[in-house]
Structure formats: C-alpha cells, structure tokens
Design a protein around this motif. Sequence first.
Motif, mmCIF file in Angstrom:
data_model
loop_
_atom_site.group_PDB
_atom_site.id
_atom_site.type_symbol
_atom_site.label_atom_id
_atom_site.label_comp_id
_atom_site.label_asym_id
_atom_site.label_seq_id
_atom_site.Cartn_x
_atom_site.Cartn_y
_atom_site.Cartn_z
ATOM 1 N N ALA A 1 44.439 39.652 45.917
ATOM 2 C CA ALA A 1 43.983 38.521 45.108
ATOM 3 C C ALA A 1 42.454 38.520 44.990
ATOM 4 O O ALA A 1 41.901 38.323 43.895
ATOM 5 N N LYS A 2 41.779 38.758 46.100
ATOM 6 C CA LYS A 2 40.314 38.798 46.076
ATOM 7 C C LYS A 2 39.817 39.895 45.139
ATOM 8 O O LYS A 2 38.889 39.683 44.339
ATOM 9 N N TYR A 3 40.422 41.063 45.230
ATOM 10 C CA TYR A 3 39.993 42.189 44.397
ATOM 11 C C TYR A 3 40.169 41.887 42.917
ATOM 12 O O TYR A 3 39.240 42.068 42.119
ATOM 13 N N TRP A 4 41.362 41.418 42.547
ATOM 14 C CA TRP A 4 41.633 41.237 41.117
ATOM 15 C C TRP A 4 40.907 40.029 40.532
ATOM 16 O O TRP A 4 40.506 40.064 39.357
ATOM 17 N N VAL A 5 40.710 38.980 41.310
ATOM 18 C CA VAL A 5 39.923 37.849 40.803
ATOM 19 C C VAL A 5 38.500 38.303 40.501
ATOM 20 O O VAL A 5 37.926 37.969 39.454
ATOM 21 N N ASP A 6 37.934 39.105 41.407
ATOM 22 C CA ASP A 6 36.580 39.624 41.189
ATOM 23 C C ASP A 6 36.521 40.510 39.951
ATOM 24 O O ASP A 6 35.614 40.378 39.111
ATOM 25 N N GLN A 7 37.494 41.419 39.808
ATOM 26 C CA GLN A 7 37.523 42.312 38.651
ATOM 27 C C GLN A 7 37.706 41.541 37.340
ATOM 28 O O GLN A 7 37.051 41.826 36.324
ATOM 29 N N LYS B 1 34.683 39.681 36.098
ATOM 30 C CA LYS B 1 33.673 40.571 35.518
ATOM 31 C C LYS B 1 34.089 41.092 34.146
ATOM 32 O O LYS B 1 33.268 41.166 33.226
ATOM 33 N N THR B 2 35.346 41.492 34.020
ATOM 34 C CA THR B 2 35.771 42.194 32.804
ATOM 35 C C THR B 2 36.396 41.294 31.744
ATOM 36 O O THR B 2 36.252 41.534 30.548
ATOM 37 N N GLU B 3 37.112 40.256 32.182
ATOM 38 C CA GLU B 3 37.833 39.414 31.238
ATOM 39 C C GLU B 3 37.114 38.115 30.913
ATOM 40 O O GLU B 3 37.321 37.526 29.855
ATOM 41 N N LYS B 4 36.307 37.623 31.885
ATOM 42 C CA LYS B 4 35.577 36.356 31.732
ATOM 43 C C LYS B 4 36.516 35.234 31.252
ATOM 44 O O LYS B 4 36.302 34.628 30.186
ATOM 45 N N PRO B 5 37.536 34.927 32.044
ATOM 46 C CA PRO B 5 38.529 33.935 31.619
ATOM 47 C C PRO B 5 38.042 32.502 31.795
ATOM 48 O O PRO B 5 37.121 32.233 32.573
#
Length: 592
Positions: A199-205, A208-212
Amino acid sequence: MKTINYKCIYLTLLLLTTITGFAQKTVTIKILETSDVHGSIFPFDYINNRPAQSSLSQVYSYVKQERAKKDQNVLLFDNGDILQGQPTVYYSNFIDTTNQNIVSQVFNFMGYDAATLGNHDIEAGPKVYNKMRDELKFPWMAANAVNESDGKPYFLPYTTFQKEGVKIVVIGLITPGIPHWLPKVLWPDMRFESMLSTAKYWVDQIKKTEKPDIIIGLFHSGHDAKYGDQDPNDVMNENSSQTIAQKVPGFDVILIGHDHDELNKKFLNTNGDSVLILDPTSAARFISEATIKVNIDIKGKVLGKKITGKLIETKTIKPDSLFMDKFKDCTKNIETFVNRKIADFTESTSTQDSYFGSSSFIDFIHSSQLSISKADISFAAPLSYSTSIKKGPVYVRDMFKLYKFENFLYVMNLTGKEIDSYLEYSYSHWFNTMTSSDDHLIKFKLGKDQTLELRKDGKVQLDNNYYNFDSAAGIFYTVDVSKPEGDKVTITSMADGSPFDLNKTYRIATSSFRGNGGGGHLIQGCGIPADQLNSRLVHSTDKDIRYYLLKWIEAQKVVTPKSLNLWNVIPADWVKVATERDRDLMFGSKQE
C-alpha cells in the motif's frame, strides 16, 4: 481628503462572491461495494433448498436505482470471495467448464467497474481464475499478489476513473495469509507480499504519476489485526485494512471484506485525516455505500471533500426481473445439478452434536477420509456451525452441508508425539478447564467483566473458531477437562486395539487447509516449522474432498451415519451437566 465609497466596495465584493460561487461546482461520486458474496447470485439457497434473503439480483435492483439518478456518478466494485460458496459457482467452476463462468457473466451484465480477488477465488485454482480474468470486462486487482518470475503484480495493481473532472484511483489488495491455507498448486506462479508495504509503495507511485483527487482502497482483508490471536505488528497480518488506513496517508475510503463483519467507521491516519472504512458482511446481505462530494473550482482544483458512508441492507429489495430472466437457463442447470439423488441416509445427522463429543456427523467424515486415503488416523472439524442432513434421500446439495469448502484431502506423516500435541492444541482452543459441573465445557469468549460475550443473534460467542475444533479417528483417546491445557488428552491405543507409539510415524488424513498450516495445529501445536510442512506431505487428492465424499456415498447407495465412539470427555458427570447448559446457550430453540 478622500471619501471611501462603501457602497461601491460592497457591490464589488458581492459580484466577486457571486462569480466565485458560479465558478465552483460539486461533483458527487457514489461508490457501491459488494464483498464475500460466496456464490449468492440468485435469491435461492441451493444448499438448504429454500429462498434466500439476499443475492446479487437484489444488489442489481439497487444499483440500477442509483445509476438512474443524474446528479451523481456511480462506481460499482466487488471485493472478492465470489467463486466459492453456493453450488452455483461450484457448478460453473468445476462442472460446466466450457461455457463462460457464471460470475463473469453476471458481473459483466451488472456493469461492475472493478474488483479485487479474495483467498477463496484463488482457492478455485489457476484454471478458473485465469479464465475469469480473461472473461471479465473490467480490472481484476491484487497489487500484492506478484509474479514469481519478475516480481510484478500477477493481477492489476490499481485502476483509474475520471468523473466530471475528478480523478479517482482504486488500489486492490488481497489478504497475504493464503500460503497458510492453500496449497502451492493453487497459486503456482505467484507469491503474496505485505499489504502494508505494498500500500505504501503504490500510494507513493500513484501520487507521483496519476495525481489523483481521490484514492480508494479495495482490500480483501478484515479490520481486526488481532483476530485469531494474530500479532498486529506482523507485516503479513491477514487483516491489515485498519492498519493501512491509520498508517498510510492518502486513502479517502477503504472498502474491505474477508472477515464477514459489519463496519461503517472513520479512522484517523498519521496526518490527522479521516479515512472511512466500510465492510458489508457477506452473501450480498449488505451493500457498502460511500458518498463523496467533491468541490472543485473553475480550473478543476479540488477545494474540499465531504465523505459519508452507510450500509444498505438488501433483504427488503426485490430481485431485478431482467436479471432473473437473463440467467434463467443457468438457474435451471443448477437446480438439475443439486437435485440429483446420490444415496439414502437411514439416520439424520447434525453438526450440533460434534461440539460435545464423538458424533455421527464428524465421524462420517472421518470414516470416509480413512477409507479414501488409507491413512492410519484422520483429523476433521465441523465446517458449518449448525447444519444437518435429514434421514431419507440425500442429494448433491447435501454434500455442501457435509463439506463446506473445496479443500483437498492430504495424507501426511506425523509422529505419535506430534499427534498427541496436535490434539492437545485443538482441545485447548475448544474446551474449558473445568473445576466442577458449574463450569462451562465449551470455551466461550468472555468480556472484560468475565461475562459471556454474545453474537448479534443473542447466542454465545465461541472463544475460538469452530472449524478448528479437530477430533481424531483411528485411535482411542480421552479428553480430561479437569486437567490443564496441554495435559488433557490421553491416547490409549489404535482403533484396532494395537498399541499407540509416541515414537512411531503414522500417516494422517487431513484437509489441505490444515496441512498448509491453517488453524495452527501443525505449526503451533506440533511445532513443525511452516517451511517444513510440505516435506511431511505423502500425497494429495487432485480434486476437492467433497467430490470424493460424494463418490464414496454414491457407491454405498444406503448409508447409516453413526458415531464411532473412539473418544470421550471426562469427568462424565460434570460433562453431562455442562453439555446440556452449553448446548442451550449455543443453539437455543434451534437444537437438533
């Protein structure tokens, strides 16, 4: 001297306020979630041959109602454990394998937007879930189920949606406890990683990339990290949803499942922001509903969010007529499948007896496991809290009462000492230590004031899960509940009268769930390291135990379920009094 024109200033401010007001808009996002449906697709219980109060046909009625409202954007998600339960899914998974799976047919028809897998979906095996993945018209996710060959997610890790300028990202996670319950053959190309670190990894990614604007968790994992005496700090904890809500900033809503619990509650994360968690129990009894109102300005910038949640009960909602008509041929096929007669029982049998001593229900499973496997000793537990098979004709549907899950039958090597430790572990979780007939035989859950905790139906709450109450066959033994935990069981001999040797290695028959460490009997009880369990495996069936039970019963044609009377509980006078009292507390007027 300058004169301030207050009227002019007032009109200017009023104009600016009006313009700003028109520049803002509110976007309403409504999130609907089902979880742990367990094959409850149609409003009929094919196991008990009676109408069911809840089903996806009723969920669809509510979904259509909400989609018809023009002032909101609806997203529909499922959170896993759909491929096991009612005969509907068993038939589609393992009998009618050439046609499209009924679940993918139904999910596509209902217009689901995304889903996460559950452990019971993995239990169906790669042939089933890989076929399902190809059939579904939306993302099927599990970010922490990774491919062993390259370390990338085996399923999709997340998906995105755009609704009126609002960007929504949904991250899917699956409970990592699967290796403790299911054999590797069911997940041959993957491994399961920590939910928290994933969860930590994908929230960070994603940030950065999707800016939701909104991040939603769709987690097949419960909220109580202490469930089953688990360590909340264990990174592989099976119920990490609340932990993630509190420790991983970024989530607005986390939709959960796995634990079949009912929850609608907000938690604060480490940044002081609130995170809504919704849990809709199981069998389509409830729909989780999160309403997110997003205020955005003329440039699309989010100015604020208001999030509320509720659980929608489905039992008062009528099944959708188009849904029922669409799948009417499927219901006919299921009815034909479950209504096939396989044998006659000369006596009725119930799981209720199995909590208080040797019983015909569990001993029937023991007898069949020993006959099928040719093992020396059998271990088995009740897999349904309270169910029965009546005297008379027995049908395919009754096999789902007899054996609830799609476990394989394992034969493993255990020493006599390990068998004794196994049983000590089981009965320490099952029976209380009694000092007189006034004490309870069954180990019930106690509150802080040492009073009995009650379930929602008013019956007492067991301290441990009934499906871990393993008894044995193939040996004679007694359970002395006046003795302390770890010293209750005395094995006197093998069932044929030959000596039982603590130093001898025996072949035992058990379920793949137990053989992979489920319940803790082999790991905590026998002290066998988890990575050595596979070395104890002699062989496994290639189909589920229920399949072999059906064939075994069918071959006999007429069956008499009977207790083997290989074990008893002492002191007998204490146990008799306590059994009557505890049975009433557990089952009340529904005693069989």
